[in-house]
Motif scaffolding. Sequence first.
Motif, PDB file in Angstrom:
ATOM      1  N   THR A 228     -80.457  18.547  28.343  1.00  0.00           N
ATOM      2  CA  THR A 228     -81.177  19.189  29.445  1.00  0.00           C
ATOM      3  C   THR A 228     -82.537  18.530  29.664  1.00  0.00           C
ATOM      4  O   THR A 228     -82.949  18.296  30.804  1.00  0.00           O
ATOM      5  N   ARG A 229     -83.222  18.219  28.568  1.00  0.00           N
ATOM      6  CA  ARG A 229     -84.549  17.590  28.677  1.00  0.00           C
ATOM      7  C   ARG A 229     -84.465  16.219  29.336  1.00  0.00           C
ATOM      8  O   ARG A 229     -85.257  15.892  30.235  1.00  0.00           O
ATOM      9  N   LEU A 230     -83.508  15.401  28.912  1.00  0.00           N
ATOM     10  CA  LEU A 230     -83.360  14.061  29.473  1.00  0.00           C
ATOM     11  C   LEU A 230     -82.989  14.112  30.951  1.00  0.00           C
ATOM     12  O   LEU A 230     -83.496  13.338  31.769  1.00  0.00           O
ATOM     13  N   ARG A 231     -82.112  15.040  31.293  1.00  0.00           N
ATOM     14  CA  ARG A 231     -81.687  15.159  32.694  1.00  0.00           C
ATOM     15  C   ARG A 231     -82.810  15.704  33.577  1.00  0.00           C
ATOM     16  O   ARG A 231     -82.986  15.248  34.713  1.00  0.00           O
ATOM     17  N   LYS A 232     -83.543  16.648  33.064  1.00  0.00           N
ATOM     18  CA  LYS A 232     -84.638  17.224  33.853  1.00  0.00           C
ATOM     19  C   LYS A 232     -85.659  16.162  34.211  1.00  0.00           C
ATOM     20  O   LYS A 232     -86.192  16.134  35.329  1.00  0.00           O
ATOM     21  N   ALA A 233     -85.942  15.253  33.262  1.00  0.00           N
ATOM     22  CA  ALA A 233     -86.917  14.191  33.518  1.00  0.00           C
ATOM     23  C   ALA A 233     -86.463  13.273  34.648  1.00  0.00           C
ATOM     24  O   ALA A 233     -87.290  12.684  35.352  1.00  0.00           O
ATOM     25  N   LEU A 234     -85.146  13.180  34.846  1.00  0.00           N
ATOM     26  CA  LEU A 234     -84.603  12.322  35.894  1.00  0.00           C
ATOM     27  C   LEU A 234     -84.145  13.114  37.122  1.00  0.00           C
ATOM     28  O   LEU A 234     -83.464  12.564  38.002  1.00  0.00           O
ATOM     29  N   CYS A 235     -84.519  14.396  37.176  1.00  0.00           N
ATOM     30  CA  CYS A 235     -84.158  15.263  38.318  1.00  0.00           C
ATOM     31  C   CYS A 235     -82.643  15.345  38.502  1.00  0.00           C
ATOM     32  O   CYS A 235     -82.127  15.305  39.629  1.00  0.00           O
ATOM     33  N   ILE A 236     -81.927  15.434  37.384  1.00  0.00           N
ATOM     34  CA  ILE A 236     -80.466  15.553  37.418  1.00  0.00           C
ATOM     35  C   ILE A 236     -80.078  16.947  36.967  1.00  0.00           C
ATOM     36  O   ILE A 236     -80.539  17.429  35.925  1.00  0.00           O
ATOM     37  N   SER A 237     -79.217  17.594  37.720  1.00  0.00           N
ATOM     38  CA  SER A 237     -78.755  18.933  37.393  1.00  0.00           C
ATOM     39  C   SER A 237     -77.986  18.931  36.075  1.00  0.00           C
ATOM     40  O   SER A 237     -77.261  17.978  35.771  1.00  0.00           O
ATOM     41  N   PRO A 238     -78.098  20.008  35.276  1.00  0.00           N
ATOM     42  CA  PRO A 238     -77.358  20.093  34.006  1.00  0.00           C
ATOM     43  C   PRO A 238     -75.849  20.013  34.184  1.00  0.00           C
ATOM     44  O   PRO A 238     -75.136  19.601  33.268  1.00  0.00           O
ATOM     45  N   THR A 239     -75.354  20.400  35.378  1.00  0.00           N
ATOM     46  CA  THR A 239     -73.907  20.421  35.607  1.00  0.00           C
ATOM     47  C   THR A 239     -73.396  19.201  36.372  1.00  0.00           C
ATOM     48  O   THR A 239     -72.190  19.072  36.587  1.00  0.00           O
ATOM     49  N   GLN A 240     -74.273  18.324  36.782  1.00  0.00           N
ATOM     50  CA  GLN A 240     -73.869  17.157  37.560  1.00  0.00           C
ATOM     51  C   GLN A 240     -73.074  16.163  36.698  1.00  0.00           C
ATOM     52  O   GLN A 240     -73.392  15.942  35.534  1.00  0.00           O
ATOM     53  N   LEU A 241     -72.034  15.582  37.264  1.00  0.00           N
ATOM     54  CA  LEU A 241     -71.263  14.545  36.582  1.00  0.00           C
ATOM     55  C   LEU A 241     -72.064  13.246  36.584  1.00  0.00           C
ATOM     56  O   LEU A 241     -72.488  12.770  37.638  1.00  0.00           O
ATOM     57  N   VAL A 242     -72.283  12.664  35.397  1.00  0.00           N
ATOM     58  CA  VAL A 242     -73.121  11.476  35.276  1.00  0.00           C
ATOM     59  C   VAL A 242     -72.360  10.353  34.575  1.00  0.00           C
ATOM     60  O   VAL A 242     -71.758  10.555  33.510  1.00  0.00           O
ATOM     61  N   LEU A 243     -72.411   9.179  35.181  1.00  0.00           N
ATOM     62  CA  LEU A 243     -71.883   7.963  34.582  1.00  0.00           C
ATOM     63  C   LEU A 243     -73.057   7.060  34.219  1.00  0.00           C
ATOM     64  O   LEU A 243     -73.883   6.735  35.073  1.00  0.00           O
ATOM     65  N   THR A 244     -73.130   6.659  32.951  1.00  0.00           N
ATOM     66  CA  THR A 244     -74.119   5.668  32.538  1.00  0.00           C
ATOM     67  C   THR A 244     -73.412   4.344  32.299  1.00  0.00           C
ATOM     68  O   THR A 244     -72.462   4.272  31.507  1.00  0.00           O
ATOM     69  N   ALA A 245     -73.863   3.321  33.011  1.00  0.00           N
ATOM     70  CA  ALA A 245     -73.322   1.971  32.848  1.00  0.00           C
ATOM     71  C   ALA A 245     -74.346   1.152  32.078  1.00  0.00           C
ATOM     72  O   ALA A 245     -75.448   0.894  32.580  1.00  0.00           O
ATOM     73  N   GLY A 246     -74.023   0.759  30.851  1.00  0.00           N
ATOM     74  CA  GLY A 246     -74.965   0.055  30.009  1.00  0.00           C
ATOM     75  C   GLY A 246     -74.700  -1.431  29.922  1.00  0.00           C
ATOM     76  O   GLY A 246     -73.561  -1.888  30.063  1.00  0.00           O
ATOM     77  N   CYS A 247     -75.760  -2.206  29.712  1.00  0.00           N
ATOM     78  CA  CYS A 247     -75.662  -3.676  29.575  1.00  0.00           C
ATOM     79  C   CYS A 247     -74.976  -4.303  30.781  1.00  0.00           C
ATOM     80  O   CYS A 247     -74.111  -5.182  30.646  1.00  0.00           O
ATOM     81  N   VAL A 248     -75.366  -3.866  31.969  1.00  0.00           N
ATOM     82  CA  VAL A 248     -74.731  -4.325  33.209  1.00  0.00           C
ATOM     83  C   VAL A 248     -75.238  -5.720  33.583  1.00  0.00           C
ATOM     84  O   VAL A 248     -76.425  -6.018  33.494  1.00  0.00           O
ATOM     85  N   HIS A 249     -74.311  -6.566  34.022  1.00  0.00           N
ATOM     86  CA  HIS A 249     -74.633  -7.913  34.482  1.00  0.00           C
ATOM     87  C   HIS A 249     -74.431  -8.005  35.995  1.00  0.00           C
ATOM     88  O   HIS A 249     -73.707  -7.191  36.577  1.00  0.00           O
ATOM     89  N   PRO A 250     -75.078  -8.978  36.635  1.00  0.00           N
ATOM     90  CA  PRO A 250     -74.812  -9.192  38.067  1.00  0.00           C
ATOM     91  C   PRO A 250     -73.318  -9.357  38.318  1.00  0.00           C
ATOM     92  O   PRO A 250     -72.624 -10.056  37.585  1.00  0.00           O
TER      93      PRO A 250
END
Length: 421
Positions: A228-250
């Motif tokens: 909840t803390r991490l999402r709040k800092a990014l203005c993301i709802s606690p119930t929103q579906l989130v995809l994190t794409a890490g180490c992304v290249h062009p």
Amino acid sequence: MILSFFVTIYSFGFEIIVFCARVLFTLSPKFASWEIDQRIAGPKKIEHAQHTAKIVWIHGASLGEVRLIPKLLSVLCQKHPHDRYVVTATTKNGLYYLSTLKHPLIDTYGYLPFDTLTRMTAFLRTFAIHRVWILETEIWPSLLYSCKKENIPIGCINGRIEHKSFLRYQQFKWLIKPLLATFNPVLVQSDEYAERYQLCGAQPDAIKVFPNLKSITSIATTSQAKRTRLRKALCISPTQLVLTAGCVHPGEGLIIRRAAEFLKNRGVSITCILVPRHLKACTIIQGEMGSDTPILTSCSAHESFTSCIINKIGILEEMYSLADVAFVGGTFVSIGGHSMWDAAQCGIPVFFGPHHQTQYESCLALQNARVGFLAGQAESIAQGILTYVVNEPGHSNFLSARDAFAKSMRNKISDLGPFLP
């Protein structure tokens, strides 16, 4: 005698290098990134109330190695609950990670001291080091020689010697052999590495084969409070579906964008967070995602977004922690992939593309456990999200597979205990 002479000459040369580096640092601000003063200062001495505790030094070179420290500590603390620890790294990213560890038995952390006899001996005596553990293969002549002179045992964890390094070590076997002979135990990742260590001088009875610690991950879902803390800092709802794409290249921004569009066309709202492998690629990836995609320089935002790119080092673990699903980059371009375990340890489905050759064993393990999924195209990622995250039956199946996988990982980490003195 020959070893002592060489290490003395080597140490003197290193002192000259350190002196020159300090001069450059003083004369020009552009050398500030070297952090010479911090490296010279090393870990800060902290007086602890428990003066009778034995102090153990754990060193890992870069981020990949120091991320193994919590796993090692989980076993060491069970065997030696009264020991305390000093941890060091060589790289800036490694040091940053150490700064985030809040382990109660870690007294202090810092850069590895410069490898001179004077500095290493002073470090060992200042902290009254009782034992040293080195993660993977770090052969620092002054460090090893100083430990030898001070009768401090050194152990190697997750050891490996690649083919090119093996050929180079063979050329200097007269030097390497007496240094490697000080390691006990030597826990290596494979029989091939075991043979190379022995040929380079490690004692045969000290060498043991144990699986790559990087493939043994503690699987733990993020606490609701942290999420909840991490999402709040990014203005993301606690119930929103989130995809994190890490180490992304062009080139991979397009994949994420198409997957998100595929889901949107099926009535699924998703927020995408992209963390580039290299910060200089941010603007290229922004062009692939759309010019309205903000580039953030921290893990906070002033308004909501459907996708963002985070231009900051050392935040990938937090971004995986707040996500419902992960994509690991370098797998839809000919890079070969990056660590799958950073995402898998958060207990979320992990997707990757066809170019995962450098992470083949990790990907195979995740696939066999049914917690990692190969995607041939953007639509495959989207369809997998629908199956294992959005749809209740598929999500329940994933949770069952994840819990079984987490249990197997806990058992594997515990298996390390008998190998450690």
